[in-house]
Write a protein that holds these residues in place. Structure first.
Motif, PDB file in Angstrom:
ATOM      1  N   VAL A  58      -1.010  13.189  14.388  1.00 27.14           N
ATOM      2  CA  VAL A  58      -1.243  12.301  15.531  1.00 27.14           C
ATOM      3  C   VAL A  58      -0.623  10.928  15.322  1.00 27.14           C
ATOM      4  N   VAL A  59      -0.552  10.445  14.097  1.00 28.36           N
ATOM      5  CA  VAL A  59      -0.021   9.102  13.899  1.00 28.36           C
ATOM      6  C   VAL A  59       1.488   9.072  14.120  1.00 28.36           C
ATOM      7  N   TRP A  60       2.196  10.141  13.733  1.00 25.05           N
ATOM      8  CA  TRP A  60       3.635  10.179  13.985  1.00 25.05           C
ATOM      9  C   TRP A  60       3.931  10.383  15.462  1.00 25.05           C
ATOM     10  N   ILE A  61       3.110  11.155  16.152  1.00 26.22           N
ATOM     11  CA  ILE A  61       3.264  11.282  17.604  1.00 26.22           C
ATOM     12  C   ILE A  61       3.002   9.937  18.278  1.00 26.22           C
ATOM     13  N   MET A 100       0.803  -1.220   0.000  1.00 25.98           N
ATOM     14  CA  MET A 100       0.000   0.000   0.000  1.00 25.98           C
ATOM     15  C   MET A 100       0.837   1.271   0.000  1.00 25.98           C
ATOM     16  N   GLY A 101       1.882   1.286   0.813  1.00 30.86           N
ATOM     17  CA  GLY A 101       2.641   2.511   0.979  1.00 30.86           C
ATOM     18  C   GLY A 101       3.502   2.873  -0.205  1.00 30.86           C
ATOM     19  N   LEU A 113       1.977   8.543   5.762  1.00 27.76           N
ATOM     20  CA  LEU A 113       0.913   8.007   6.603  1.00 27.76           C
ATOM     21  C   LEU A 113       0.941   6.486   6.700  1.00 27.76           C
ATOM     22  N   PHE A 114       1.164   5.811   5.587  1.00 24.20           N
ATOM     23  CA  PHE A 114       1.090   4.352   5.613  1.00 24.20           C
ATOM     24  C   PHE A 114       2.221   3.736   6.429  1.00 24.20           C
ATOM     25  N   VAL A 115       3.414   4.265   6.329  1.00 25.80           N
ATOM     26  CA  VAL A 115       4.543   3.675   7.050  1.00 25.80           C
ATOM     27  C   VAL A 115       4.292   3.645   8.557  1.00 25.80           C
TER      28      VAL A 115
END
Length: 492
Positions: free
Chosen positions: A198-201, A80-81, A284-286
């Protein structure tokens, strides 16, 4: 109970911010169909990039993909990524840019309108719209299932599944009725930035709480050593390639994505957007798929019918932050849902209601019919989500998403041929679309093989549709009303 109240307060507050943006957009939106559905073709690079990004990234991304990474390993990042990030960017140029040029020249609002005009066929227009709405149903339902499961996971079951699904259903009906494309695009930009942040945090927080990257890697090597080797298990070359191709080609024909090919302000905007697309997708995907992979190594237990991300966050982050991430996931679902319903409304009103029921309907009447259609469609998908989604397993969201991706993928090659080959006839494209869809539907609902020569049936159905489109076009003559010159606009 206080934790549940805090979590729901954070999610509810986010919804209210999004609704406020929709109200502002409503005040700036006129009553023309082109402005309501396409924001008067005035969208710039940042908003176009993020509205496409946020529209695509749904429950499938935040829950389905990490669930696969949790159960089968991190190669889902490759599927996907990387592969889809690049493949869709290429298709955005090959199909999206040409479609934008044609749309600018002739004022098309929907894919069905564009094809129906080129081939002089009201019936083809209706068929394309019908196919779009058919596969939109399971994908809207996917968002409602994901929202219900997210609320259950966030509140540890204190709030029932149906309440989460109902929340997103009511919100998206209200929002689409108010905002139109301008509001949807603005909110998508906010949601896309919020999701990335938020996802990286979350990645940093989980790593810190679990002892750092070394500790997480050691746990993965100890508990799931097979995850450290590339390939194997689920990830055969045929699976990886088939999944990436079907998803990328399917995404291109999603109504909410395909319609965005019409809305760019100018050619430079479009080119910058698809050039930046792979970078944004990887950002985002990673992290989301890494979180799913690490959860397997850390021994996270996922309840039956649940999802790995909420379970991981409950274990390693404070309640308020877990609520923020779930709000980000809800943002992903809402940004997909509102776009789907808006595009679905345009397909219903522009390609079915106007041509077949009320050709002389005013824009205002068309708008009200579209809003009623949105409410009915969302209500039906909500009922379906209650029947199918409450007690489903980890991979249900992936299976549901895959079904819609494969259905839309059957449209891509006939449309591409029509855009670039003047020899496609009305009978050729109609036959290619219908045969491809019937073949795919047969494999979805009948006990037919899932693969042929180890390759996914969806790819073979795509090939069949392409062969039929070309073959029938060669042996038939253009019908009265066809005009290949309408697609004769040259891309730079």
């Amino acid at each position: 109970m206080a934790d549940v109240g805090l979590s729901l307060g954070i999610v509810g507050g986010y919804l209210l911010v999004a609704l406020a943006i929709g109200l502002l957009a409503y005040r700036l939106t006129d009553r023309s169909a082109e402005d309501y559905y396409l924001a008067s073709r005035s969208v710039g690079t940042v908003v176009l990039l993020f509205t496409t990004f946020a529209t695509l990234l749904s429950a499938f991304t935040f829950f389905g993909g990490p669930n696969v990474a949790f159960s089968a390993g991190p190669e889902w990042i490759l599927v996907m990524g990387l592969m889809d990030g690049i493949l869709f960017a290429i298709l955005w140029y090959v199909i999206g840019y040409k479609q934008w040029l044609v749309g600018q020249a002739h004022g098309y609002v929907t894919l069905g309108e564009m094809l129906g005009d080129r081939f002089g066929s009201r019936l083809l227009r209706g068929v394309v719209a019908g196919v779009g709405l058919l596969w939109l149903f399971p994908y809207v339902m996917l968002q409602q299932v994901g929202a219900g499961q997210a609320i259950v996971g966030l509140t540890d079951g204190a709030v029932p599944y149906w309440a989460g699904a109902a929340l997103i259903t009511v919100f998206m009906v209200l929002y689409v009725g108010l905002a139109g494309m301008r509001g949807v695009a603005w909110t998508d930009t906010l949601q896309g930035l919020f999701m990335l942040g938020v996802v990286w945090i979350a990645v940093a927080w989980v790593l810190s709480a679990a002892g750092g990257f070394g500790s997480v890697s050691s746990a993965l090597a100890t508990n799931r050593p097979e995850f450290l080797a590339l390939g194997g298990g689920l990830y055969s070359p045929q699976y990886v390639i088939s999944t990436a191709v079907v998803i990328a080609f399917g995404v291109t024909m999603f109504p909410q994505v395909n319609q965005r090919f019409f809305i760019a302000r100018d050619a430079a905007t479009l080119k910058r957007s698809f050039a930046l697309w792979p970078v944004l997708v990887l950002l985002l995907f990673v992290p989301t798929f890494l979180l799913g992979t690490w959860a397997a190594g850390l021994g996270i237990t996922v309840p039956d019918g649940g999802n790995v991300i909420p379970a991981l966050l409950r274990e390693y982050t404070p309640v308020w932050f877990a609520a923020l991430v779930i709000a980000g996931a809800m943002a992903a679902m809402m940004s997909s849902s509102d776009s789907m319903l808006l595009s679905g409304a345009s397909y219903f009103t522009r390609d079915l209601y106007r041509p077949f029921v009320a050709p002389d309907a005013s824009d205002e009447r068309e708008g009200w019919v579209g809003r009623v259609g949105v409410a009915v469609f969302a209500g039906l998908t909500f009922l379906a989500s209650l029947v199918t989604g409450a007690g489903t397993g980890l991979n249900f969201l992936v299976e549901l998403g895959d079904t819609a991706f494969g259905g839309y993928a059957q449209l891509t090659i006939p449309v591409m041929l029509a855009l670039y080959w003047g020899g496609v006839t009305r009978w050729g494209i109609a036959s290619g679309v219908i045969v491809g869809q019937l073949a795919y539907l047969s494999h979805v609902f009948l006990p037919l093989p899932a693969t042929y020569l180890t390759w996914d049936f969806a790819l073979w159905c795509m090939l069949l549709g392409a062969v039929v489109t070309v073959g029938v076009s060669i042996v038939t003559s253009p019908a009265v009303g066809e005009d290949a010159a309408k697609f004769g606009v040259s891309a730079d």
